[in-house]
Design a protein around this motif. Structure first.
Motif, short mmCIF file in Angstrom:
data_model
loop_
_atom_site.label_atom_id
_atom_site.label_comp_id
_atom_site.label_asym_id
_atom_site.label_seq_id
_atom_site.Cartn_x
_atom_site.Cartn_y
_atom_site.Cartn_z
N GLY A 84 0.79 -1.23 0.00
CA GLY A 84 0.00 0.00 0.00
C GLY A 84 0.83 1.27 0.00
N LYS A 88 4.10 1.48 -4.48
CA LYS A 88 5.10 0.94 -5.41
C LYS A 88 4.52 0.68 -6.80
N SER A 89 3.42 -0.04 -6.84
CA SER A 89 2.83 -0.38 -8.14
C SER A 89 2.33 0.88 -8.84
N THR A 90 1.75 1.78 -8.08
CA THR A 90 1.26 3.03 -8.68
C THR A 90 2.41 3.80 -9.31
P1 ADP Z 1 1.88 -1.11 -3.30
O1 ADP Z 1 2.21 -1.50 -4.71
O2 ADP Z 1 3.03 -0.52 -2.56
O3 ADP Z 1 1.22 -2.20 -2.52
P2 ADP Z 1 -0.21 0.46 -4.52
O4 ADP Z 1 0.44 1.41 -5.45
O5 ADP Z 1 -0.85 -0.75 -5.08
O6 ADP Z 1 0.82 0.09 -3.37
O7 ADP Z 1 -1.33 1.25 -3.68
C1 ADP Z 1 -1.10 2.50 -3.03
C2 ADP Z 1 -2.40 2.98 -2.42
O8 ADP Z 1 -3.34 3.27 -3.46
C3 ADP Z 1 -3.08 1.95 -1.52
O9 ADP Z 1 -3.71 2.63 -0.46
C4 ADP Z 1 -4.10 1.31 -2.44
O10 ADP Z 1 -5.19 0.83 -1.71
C5 ADP Z 1 -4.51 2.48 -3.31
N1 ADP Z 1 -4.93 2.07 -4.67
C6 ADP Z 1 -4.16 1.38 -5.56
N2 ADP Z 1 -4.85 1.21 -6.71
C7 ADP Z 1 -6.07 1.77 -6.53
C8 ADP Z 1 -7.24 1.91 -7.35
N3 ADP Z 1 -7.29 1.45 -8.60
N4 ADP Z 1 -8.30 2.55 -6.81
C9 ADP Z 1 -8.26 3.03 -5.56
N5 ADP Z 1 -7.21 2.94 -4.73
C10 ADP Z 1 -6.12 2.31 -5.22
#
Ligand code: ADP
Ligand code: ADP
Length: 232
Positions: free
Chosen positions: A43, A46-48
């Motif tokens: 959360g 990273k992926s974002t």
């Molecule tokens: P990580 O890859 O580090 O686990 P993410 O980038 O997946 O983190 O997520 C960062 C934050 O954005 C988290 O709070 C996640 O719940 C939120 N999030 C990620 N994708 C979405 C989405 N499509 N809609 C709403 N919230 C999202």
């Protein structure tokens, strides 16, 4: 030189009360000719960050330059073309086509882009990834580690400017993971590629030249020439 940079990157999902600030002002420079790992708790964004930098998702604010191109100013058509020609992707699930052989899976991006195969480069990639005697096999005849190495070769086949790998060892046992990681590292050291890898595994991160740490959508630290101990 940088292969990709971001300045003031903000990503907000949703609106109003439900809004989530996934990236909260990230400045980052990813070096050409390096394997960079991005670590951080679940959360942390990273992926974002990876999806924004790879042109798979659009940021709410900030700028991103990939291989000298300002991707924030690109329309969808140009972004698609950028992803096809200059960016390679590796995901946690291998996403191979089950009916195609390893070789056909590896060359698929060229077929889609109607681009010619550089046989010398193909041979260098296949040898570096250790798949020479598996080219005629279909995914179901390959181990998980071999399938992910096919996916890595597919990401490299168009000789992209940068490869983004999202938890590339997330589905692998430690021995297969080591094979995939040492290939990603060799694709940088021996084939001159640039690789950005998201991982939460300290062993995986220890293969990188540099590790960046994210927490709550911010960059909070980095380690050069990491070992498993320095990134734990
Ligand atoms: P990580 O890859 O580090 O686990 P993410 O980038 O997946 O983190 O997520 C960062 C934050 O954005 C988290 O709070 C996640 O719940 C939120 N999030 C990620 N994708 C979405 C989405 N499509 N809609 C709403 N919230 C999202
Ligand atoms: P070599 O090319 O030396 O035979 P590999 O192909 O297995 O080694 O790995 C390529 C590079 O990945 C190595 O030079 C080293 O920097 C890194 N590496 C290999 N194994 C590990 C490990 N267990 N932990 C961290 N980094 C490793």
């Amino acid at each position: 030189a940088q292969i990709a940079s971001a300045r003031g990157l903000v990503k907000i999902y949703g609106k109003g009360e439900a809004a989530v600030r996934a990236l909260d002002g990230v400045d980052v420079d990813l070096a050409r000719g390096e394997l960079t790992a991005i670590m951080g708790p679940s959360g942390s964004g990273k992926s974002t960050l990876m999806h924004c930098m790879a042109g798979l998702d659009t940021a709410t604010a900030g700028s991103i330059v990939v291989d000298g191109l300002d991707i924030g100013r690109m329309n969808q058509r140009k972004l698609t073309s950028l992803r096809r020609t200059r960016i390679g992707f590796v995901f946690q699930a291998f996403n191979l086509i089950p009916t195609l052989t390893a070789e056909e899976n590896i060359t698929l991006p060229l077929d889609i882009a109607r681009a010619p195969l550089d046989r010398e480069w193909f041979d260098a990639v296949v040898d570096a990834v250790g798949l020479r005697d598996r080219l005629d096999h279909r995914p179901s005849e390959l181990s998980g580690g071999q399938q992910q190495r096919v996916a890595c070769a597919r990401a490299l086949v168009s000789r992209p400017s940068v490869i983004f790998a999202d938890e590339p060892t997330g589905n692998l046992d430690s021995r297969s993971a080591a094979e995939v990681l040492s290939f990603l590292r060799r694709s940088v050291d021996e084939l001159g590629q640039s690789v950005v890898m998201v991982t939460h595994d300290p062993t995986a991160a220890s293969y990188a030249h540099r590790v960046l740490f994210l927490a709550d959508g911010r960059l909070v630290g980095e380690v050069q020439d990491p070992t498993r101990e320095t990134v734990l």
